[in-house]
Design a protein around this motif. Sequence first.
Motif, PDB file in Angstrom:
ATOM      1  N   TYR A   1      24.325  42.437  35.326  1.00 16.98           N
ATOM      2  CA  TYR A   1      25.146  41.521  34.546  1.00 16.98           C
ATOM      3  C   TYR A   1      26.639  41.769  34.693  1.00 16.98           C
ATOM      4  CZ  TYR A   1      25.334  45.358  31.103  1.00 16.98           C
ATOM      5  OH  TYR A   1      25.516  46.567  30.481  1.00 16.98           O
ATOM      6  N   LEU A   2      27.039  42.815  35.413  1.00 18.65           N
ATOM      7  CA  LEU A   2      28.463  43.057  35.645  1.00 18.65           C
ATOM      8  C   LEU A   2      29.119  41.908  36.401  1.00 18.65           C
ATOM      9  CD1 LEU A   2      27.440  45.903  34.848  1.00 18.65           C
ATOM     10  CD2 LEU A   2      29.065  46.838  36.493  1.00 18.65           C
TER      11      LEU A   2
ATOM     12  N   GLU B   1      36.771  41.568  34.759  1.00 21.83           N
ATOM     13  CA  GLU B   1      37.395  42.879  34.887  1.00 21.83           C
ATOM     14  C   GLU B   1      36.985  43.615  36.165  1.00 21.83           C
ATOM     15  OE1 GLU B   1      37.074  42.138  30.424  1.00 21.83           O
ATOM     16  OE2 GLU B   1      35.973  41.620  32.245  1.00 21.83           O
ATOM     17  N   PHE B   2      35.830  43.306  36.707  1.00 22.67           N
ATOM     18  CA  PHE B   2      35.354  44.014  37.890  1.00 22.67           C
ATOM     19  C   PHE B   2      35.720  43.307  39.198  1.00 22.67           C
ATOM     20  CE2 PHE B   2      32.141  45.307  34.606  1.00 22.67           C
ATOM     21  CZ  PHE B   2      32.624  46.599  34.465  1.00 22.67           C
ATOM     22  N   PHE B   3      36.523  42.247  39.114  1.00 26.80           N
ATOM     23  CA  PHE B   3      36.837  41.461  40.308  1.00 26.80           C
ATOM     24  C   PHE B   3      38.329  41.160  40.380  1.00 26.80           C
ATOM     25  CE2 PHE B   3      32.480  40.895  39.182  1.00 26.80           C
ATOM     26  CZ  PHE B   3      31.817  41.019  40.390  1.00 26.80           C
TER      27      PHE B   3
ATOM     28  N   ALA C   1      37.082  44.191  42.576  1.00 26.11           N
ATOM     29  CA  ALA C   1      38.365  44.791  42.234  1.00 26.11           C
ATOM     30  C   ALA C   1      38.589  46.122  42.944  1.00 26.11           C
ATOM     31  CB  ALA C   1      38.468  44.982  40.722  1.00 26.11           C
ATOM     32  N   LYS C   2      39.858  46.504  43.043  1.00 27.57           N
ATOM     33  CA  LYS C   2      40.265  47.680  43.806  1.00 27.57           C
ATOM     34  C   LYS C   2      39.692  48.969  43.252  1.00 27.57           C
ATOM     35  CE  LYS C   2      44.403  49.893  45.698  1.00 27.57           C
ATOM     36  NZ  LYS C   2      45.883  49.795  45.853  1.00 27.57           N
ATOM     37  N   ASP C   3      39.608  49.082  41.915  1.00 28.65           N
ATOM     38  CA  ASP C   3      39.190  50.345  41.310  1.00 28.65           C
ATOM     39  C   ASP C   3      37.681  50.468  41.121  1.00 28.65           C
ATOM     40  OD1 ASP C   3      39.031  48.399  39.417  1.00 28.65           O
ATOM     41  OD2 ASP C   3      40.067  49.496  37.830  1.00 28.65           O
TER      42      ASP C   3
ATOM     43  N   TRP D   1      28.980  51.418  42.524  1.00 30.60           N
ATOM     44  CA  TRP D   1      29.045  51.178  41.084  1.00 30.60           C
ATOM     45  C   TRP D   1      28.283  49.926  40.671  1.00 30.60           C
ATOM     46  CZ3 TRP D   1      29.663  53.061  36.500  1.00 30.60           C
ATOM     47  CH2 TRP D   1      30.025  52.261  35.439  1.00 30.60           C
ATOM     48  N   LEU D   2      28.476  48.800  41.356  1.00 36.16           N
ATOM     49  CA  LEU D   2      27.861  47.552  40.902  1.00 36.16           C
ATOM     50  C   LEU D   2      26.337  47.642  40.906  1.00 36.16           C
ATOM     51  CD1 LEU D   2      30.102  44.770  42.493  1.00 36.16           C
ATOM     52  CD2 LEU D   2      30.100  45.606  40.148  1.00 36.16           C
TER      53      LEU D   2
END
Length: 666
Positions: free
Chosen positions: A534-535, A540-542, A549-551, A556-557
């Motif tokens: 669901y991320l 915030e993640f893109f 996204a860079k960080d 992680w996903l």
Amino acid sequence: MSQPITSIRIHPGIGVARLGNSDEFYPGPEAPGIVVDPGGTGGPGPDGGTYRDSSARLKRQAQRYRVYAYDANDQVIAELTADSGLVKSLRWRVHVRNMKGASYAFQGAYRFDPDALRNPSIQPGKQPIERDQLIIDPGVHTIASGQAGPVVMKGDVFTGIKKGTLPGALRFEGYTPKDPSQAVEVTYSAAKDIELGQLRLDAQDRLLFVPAPGKGDCVTTPKVVLSNPSEAVDPPTGPENGENPLTNPFAYFNVPGWWDDTCCGEIDVTVTLNDGTVLSTRDNVQSEADDGTRNPRAGAWIITAPPKYAPHIYHVVSILDRVYETFPEAYPHAGKRTNFYRDIYPLFANAVDSGWVSVEAAGVKPEAKSRAHGPVQSGNLLSPGYLAVLSDPSEIMKPVRQNIYRLMRHAPGPRGRLVDSLLPPPPQRPTSWKNEAFQRTEVDTLMPKLWGTGGKPLQNRQLGTHLPDQFLSLTDWQLKHLQHWAEGDFEVGVVQQPLPLEKLSLNNQPSALDSAALEPTAGGGFHPGIEFPYLIIYREFFAEAFRVAKDVEPGWLSAFMSSPWQGDFWSCNQAWWPAHRPDIVFDYDAKTKTRTYKEWFRGYDAEGEPLSSTDGYGQMAHAWPKLGMVLPIKTADGNFLKENGAVVFVEQERDPTLNRPPAKGK
């Protein structure tokens, strides 16, 4: 080339590769609506290819990445390839990880607990990225022009661990604890040289990311059986004073001691032009020897996932739909009038096609017959008579359209978006779902009849919870189009015939690649999901649509997905994502126009035991590459057989060894 190149970008921005136990592979979709042929001859693929090799092993689906050059006005100039006349060399850089064993225990999106970890006795008290003994990290790998053969990415996991303890209520292979309430001492053996994928170049130096062979295993002695112990382990199953009934780092998607070979991570490229100019998707790169830093708007991402066993059938909500819900400014039809054949017809076609793989949509249960989507059932919205009514914008047909719209399920909350009921994003605890705005009675007669991110209703009843989204909801864009259609505010348009990438204009190719990779995916229910968790619904993640996204760390996903994936792939055996993992399949008699269904998960396991209808967790690890594909029947002229406007799908290319038990002693 009239304008100089000022930047480059990789497309697709997010790619999906699918596991297979064969050494053979084929590139995945590269244009919307195009189902790619798996290669070979004499098979049921679009061009006569076969999904299995000569030994009946399932081929892997690779993801191909291309580099496009842009000018100062952000207009596409060219694709940069070995024969483009512009390029001296290309050097691809890839870093993927599997962080599942080190990640947070999945307990459902609405009960996320940052204090609950998988394998909680190993490196406790650390953040997931710090639990290096539980991360499969092959490191950075590169492949460059002129480099022949594959670059294989391998890593280790459960390293440096000798002994530990696990709850006695878990199931162990060949061992039953005398007192299940007491901890069991286990010995760990590191898993070495686990392949997470391969890098290859095609004839034009485009990158081919070939996924792993779909392996997984347990490293403990005694071995933990792949099962669902969540009803027996207490604690941490709970409820703990009625407050935390889902805290369970030992359920079938959190099995301790297990690993699998899925992964995700970053894809970058550095291009040297003929005049010596160096361009890179990473910042601060002056030569091919420089590593630089990641530029998330130029580089790409890869995620590997289980096979899609019904390649022609699309989930009613895709990850592509979720991207546009998350980034509405990127939606290509924003501000345009609703078009029936562009915006509405695909929803109906997906629903009807699902009647060949879904128990609910097929109407094989008596209670579902009145709303089923089979060729001769009332829900066949593609029948010529029904289609004529649905595509008619006249006022006289408005009641029919409105009745159908009223059957569509909306996400809870005032804005009708899934993310609003989940905020804030992990690793924070969810809070919004507790608000009164998200409390509602779930109606099981609404559509789609698929389970959602809050877990299915039966699970909620068993656990004493009443979470939102127990059923999958359509996205806000889908519902907006349906609402306009219901009111008669739409144009009819024409059936869109998909075009392969090479027939699209250069300007349209990058967006086609971005869309095609995510179109044949499942955008819910995320419990935890099949390709993405669901991320995907959190901005915030893109960095932007289609760009991670860079960080965001490699691994992680996908770290939020089931560990191992085979456990969840068994458990989601009805009303989750049947376009990927069929519930049922059909035989079809063209003479009598009748169809007969049977379970998709059937046959025998490695020990000769029948595949179970009640507990197939461990059996899925054996059976997954042998199960059948669901494909359309071709007619003599090469078209697809249809009945009453609907394409006929049957099971094909099933490994015949699954149909008979192995010989004794083998």
